[in-house]
Write a protein that holds these residues in place. Structure first.
Motif, PDB file in Angstrom:
ATOM      1  N   VAL A  13      42.585  40.882  35.568  1.00 11.03           N
ATOM      2  CA  VAL A  13      41.715  40.947  34.385  1.00 11.03           C
ATOM      3  C   VAL A  13      40.594  39.918  34.507  1.00 11.03           C
ATOM      4  O   VAL A  13      39.420  40.230  34.298  1.00 11.03           O
ATOM      5  CB  VAL A  13      42.521  40.748  33.084  1.00 11.03           C
ATOM      6  N   PHE A  14      40.937  38.684  34.865  1.00 15.29           N
ATOM      7  CA  PHE A  14      39.909  37.644  35.043  1.00 15.29           C
ATOM      8  C   PHE A  14      38.908  38.055  36.120  1.00 15.29           C
ATOM      9  O   PHE A  14      37.704  37.886  35.954  1.00 15.29           O
ATOM     10  CB  PHE A  14      40.546  36.309  35.458  1.00 15.29           C
ATOM     11  N   ASP A  15      39.417  38.575  37.216  1.00 16.66           N
ATOM     12  CA  ASP A  15      38.570  38.990  38.325  1.00 16.66           C
ATOM     13  C   ASP A  15      37.604  40.088  37.890  1.00 16.66           C
ATOM     14  O   ASP A  15      36.418  40.044  38.213  1.00 16.66           O
ATOM     15  CB  ASP A  15      39.445  39.473  39.487  1.00 16.66           C
ATOM     16  N   GLN A  16      38.096  41.055  37.160  1.00 15.38           N
ATOM     17  CA  GLN A  16      37.266  42.175  36.710  1.00 15.38           C
ATOM     18  C   GLN A  16      36.256  41.755  35.635  1.00 15.38           C
ATOM     19  O   GLN A  16      35.155  42.288  35.582  1.00 15.38           O
ATOM     20  CB  GLN A  16      38.140  43.313  36.183  1.00 15.38           C
ATOM     21  N   MET A  17      36.626  40.830  34.772  1.00 11.72           N
ATOM     22  CA  MET A  17      35.723  40.397  33.695  1.00 11.72           C
ATOM     23  C   MET A  17      34.502  39.664  34.242  1.00 11.72           C
ATOM     24  O   MET A  17      33.423  39.768  33.689  1.00 11.72           O
ATOM     25  CB  MET A  17      36.456  39.514  32.684  1.00 11.72           C
ATOM     26  N   GLU A  18      34.677  38.861  35.269  1.00 14.74           N
ATOM     27  CA  GLU A  18      33.586  38.137  35.927  1.00 14.74           C
ATOM     28  C   GLU A  18      32.899  37.102  35.032  1.00 14.74           C
ATOM     29  O   GLU A  18      31.858  36.569  35.394  1.00 14.74           O
ATOM     30  CB  GLU A  18      32.525  39.113  36.462  1.00 14.74           C
ATOM     31  N   ILE A  19      33.432  36.834  33.853  1.00 18.02           N
ATOM     32  CA  ILE A  19      32.900  35.812  32.952  1.00 18.02           C
ATOM     33  C   ILE A  19      34.076  35.023  32.390  1.00 18.02           C
ATOM     34  O   ILE A  19      35.187  35.552  32.316  1.00 18.02           O
ATOM     35  CB  ILE A  19      32.080  36.411  31.784  1.00 18.02           C
ATOM     36  N   PRO A  20      33.847  33.775  31.990  1.00 13.55           N
ATOM     37  CA  PRO A  20      34.918  33.035  31.312  1.00 13.55           C
ATOM     38  C   PRO A  20      35.303  33.739  30.012  1.00 13.55           C
ATOM     39  O   PRO A  20      34.443  34.292  29.320  1.00 13.55           O
ATOM     40  CB  PRO A  20      34.292  31.672  31.037  1.00 13.55           C
ATOM     41  N   TYR A  66      38.626  30.437  29.886  1.00 10.86           N
ATOM     42  CA  TYR A  66      39.411  30.526  31.113  1.00 10.86           C
ATOM     43  C   TYR A  66      38.674  31.392  32.125  1.00 10.86           C
ATOM     44  O   TYR A  66      38.023  32.372  31.757  1.00 10.86           O
ATOM     45  CB  TYR A  66      40.767  31.178  30.832  1.00 10.86           C
ATOM     46  N   LYS A  67      38.794  31.008  33.398  1.00  6.56           N
ATOM     47  CA  LYS A  67      38.230  31.832  34.459  1.00  6.56           C
ATOM     48  C   LYS A  67      39.064  31.646  35.720  1.00  6.56           C
ATOM     49  O   LYS A  67      39.730  30.619  35.908  1.00  6.56           O
ATOM     50  CB  LYS A  67      36.762  31.509  34.710  1.00  6.56           C
ATOM     51  N   ILE A  68      39.012  32.637  36.560  1.00  9.35           N
ATOM     52  CA  ILE A  68      39.796  32.613  37.796  1.00  9.35           C
ATOM     53  C   ILE A  68      39.174  31.612  38.771  1.00  9.35           C
ATOM     54  O   ILE A  68      37.950  31.466  38.821  1.00  9.35           O
ATOM     55  CB  ILE A  68      39.886  34.038  38.407  1.00  9.35           C
ATOM     56  N   SER A  86      47.867  52.616  39.126  1.00 14.29           N
ATOM     57  CA  SER A  86      47.462  53.183  37.829  1.00 14.29           C
ATOM     58  C   SER A  86      47.039  52.075  36.866  1.00 14.29           C
ATOM     59  O   SER A  86      46.080  52.240  36.106  1.00 14.29           O
ATOM     60  CB  SER A  86      48.602  54.005  37.224  1.00 14.29           C
ATOM     61  N   THR A  87      47.711  50.940  36.909  1.00 19.06           N
ATOM     62  CA  THR A  87      47.362  49.801  36.059  1.00 19.06           C
ATOM     63  C   THR A  87      46.014  49.224  36.491  1.00 19.06           C
ATOM     64  O   THR A  87      45.173  48.909  35.648  1.00 19.06           O
ATOM     65  CB  THR A  87      48.452  48.715  36.107  1.00 19.06           C
ATOM     66  N   ARG A  88      45.801  49.100  37.806  1.00 16.05           N
ATOM     67  CA  ARG A  88      44.518  48.589  38.303  1.00 16.05           C
ATOM     68  C   ARG A  88      43.370  49.489  37.860  1.00 16.05           C
ATOM     69  O   ARG A  88      42.331  49.019  37.410  1.00 16.05           O
ATOM     70  CB  ARG A  88      44.533  48.470  39.825  1.00 16.05           C
ATOM     71  N   LYS A  89      43.570  50.799  37.984  1.00 13.46           N
ATOM     72  CA  LYS A  89      42.524  51.746  37.574  1.00 13.46           C
ATOM     73  C   LYS A  89      42.257  51.654  36.078  1.00 13.46           C
ATOM     74  O   LYS A  89      41.101  51.663  35.641  1.00 13.46           O
ATOM     75  CB  LYS A  89      42.929  53.176  37.939  1.00 13.46           C
ATOM     76  N   GLU A  90      43.320  51.557  35.292  1.00 20.70           N
ATOM     77  CA  GLU A  90      43.180  51.462  33.838  1.00 20.70           C
ATOM     78  C   GLU A  90      42.430  50.190  33.447  1.00 20.70           C
ATOM     79  O   GLU A  90      41.509  50.228  32.620  1.00 20.70           O
ATOM     80  CB  GLU A  90      44.565  51.481  33.189  1.00 20.70           C
ATOM     81  N   ILE A  91      42.805  49.070  34.047  1.00 22.41           N
ATOM     82  CA  ILE A  91      42.149  47.796  33.755  1.00 22.41           C
ATOM     83  C   ILE A  91      40.678  47.861  34.166  1.00 22.41           C
ATOM     84  O   ILE A  91      39.787  47.486  33.398  1.00 22.41           O
ATOM     85  CB  ILE A  91      42.869  46.620  34.460  1.00 22.41           C
ATOM     86  N   GLY A  92      40.419  48.346  35.367  1.00 21.89           N
ATOM     87  CA  GLY A  92      39.040  48.435  35.858  1.00 21.89           C
ATOM     88  C   GLY A  92      38.161  49.286  34.966  1.00 21.89           C
ATOM     89  O   GLY A  92      37.037  48.893  34.611  1.00 21.89           O
ATOM     90  N   ALA A  93      38.663  50.447  34.566  1.00 21.73           N
ATOM     91  CA  ALA A  93      37.882  51.349  33.710  1.00 21.73           C
ATOM     92  C   ALA A  93      37.657  50.747  32.333  1.00 21.73           C
ATOM     93  O   ALA A  93      36.545  50.808  31.792  1.00 21.73           O
ATOM     94  CB  ALA A  93      38.591  52.701  33.595  1.00 21.73           C
ATOM     95  N   TYR A  94      38.695  50.162  31.760  1.00 24.01           N
ATOM     96  CA  TYR A  94      38.583  49.579  30.423  1.00 24.01           C
ATOM     97  C   TYR A  94      37.584  48.425  30.412  1.00 24.01           C
ATOM     98  O   TYR A  94      36.729  48.334  29.524  1.00 24.01           O
ATOM     99  CB  TYR A  94      39.950  49.097  29.925  1.00 24.01           C
ATOM    100  N   ILE A  95      37.684  47.554  31.393  1.00 33.28           N
ATOM    101  CA  ILE A  95      36.794  46.391  31.431  1.00 33.28           C
ATOM    102  C   ILE A  95      35.354  46.820  31.712  1.00 33.28           C
ATOM    103  O   ILE A  95      34.420  46.303  31.098  1.00 33.28           O
ATOM    104  CB  ILE A  95      37.298  45.339  32.433  1.00 33.28           C
ATOM    105  N   LYS A  96      35.171  47.770  32.601  1.00 37.77           N
ATOM    106  CA  LYS A  96      33.819  48.261  32.876  1.00 37.77           C
ATOM    107  C   LYS A  96      33.172  48.790  31.598  1.00 37.77           C
ATOM    108  O   LYS A  96      32.009  48.521  31.319  1.00 37.77           O
ATOM    109  CB  LYS A  96      33.861  49.359  33.939  1.00 37.77           C
ATOM    110  N   LYS A  97      33.951  49.505  30.804  1.00 40.37           N
ATOM    111  CA  LYS A  97      33.450  50.094  29.567  1.00 40.37           C
ATOM    112  C   LYS A  97      33.221  49.050  28.473  1.00 40.37           C
ATOM    113  O   LYS A  97      32.301  49.180  27.674  1.00 40.37           O
ATOM    114  CB  LYS A  97      34.441  51.150  29.072  1.00 40.37           C
TER     115      LYS A  97
END
Length: 173
Positions: A13-20, A66-68, A86-97
């Protein structure tokens, strides 16, 4: 769920968010809006990730962010495949959106109150992990105007900041 997988999910999640991000954002994203983690798991694994130096906690302002860390990214890269695809895809799609909306929620503060004379003061801020970028108080004549400013702040904050910056700093001398 295994706490190791929970930690990896949080690192992802931290990695995908790219912001603190704040604890409030993590809770909303991981526990309330999605079932990636439970609240209890989040409150257990987040301090462990900070202690292991996989996540950096900046508490120099009123809110902790917090940040990675690079160590956290290394760990995630090494154990990435342990997170179900499936969890990685779900997290990636949700965070992108939703990344921009979460960023706005963290960065843009707004409030208003009635003054003794019947006018209203609207408080507008742009916050950053290291402090306040803009702090603006606007006096308006009535509640309808206060609500209008309040409701427009999230969509207008960046433009307002840019205009003020350009006028005061980049403007001709």
């Amino acid at each position: 769920m295994d706490t190791t997988i929970s930690k990896l999910i949080l690192l992802y999640v931290f990695d995908q968010m790219e912001i603190p991000v704040t604890t409030e954002t993590l809770n909303d994203m991981c526990c309330s809006q999605n079932d990636w983690l439970t609240y209890m798991t989040l409150t257990e694994v987040l301090p462990e990730l900070v202690q292991a130096n996989f996540v950096f906690m900046d508490n120099s302002s009123k809110t902790s962010y917090y940040k990675i860390t690079s160590e956290g990214r290394d760990c995630l890269n090494y154990f990435f495949m342990k997170i179900p695809s499936s969890t990685r895809k779900e997290i990636g799609a949700y965070i992108k959106k939703n990344r921009q909306e979460y960023k706005r929620r963290q960065e843009y503060f707004k409030d208003y109150f009635q003054n003794k004379d019947g006018s209203y003061t609207v408080i507008l801020k742009i916050l950053e992990p290291l402090g306040t970028k803009l702090d603006l108080k606007l006096n308006v004549s009535n509640r309808a105007e206060a609500k209008k400013v309040f409701n427009k702040w999230n969509e207008s904050a960046g433009e307002v900041y840019g205009s003020i910056y350009k006028l005061l700093i980049d403007g001709d001398d």
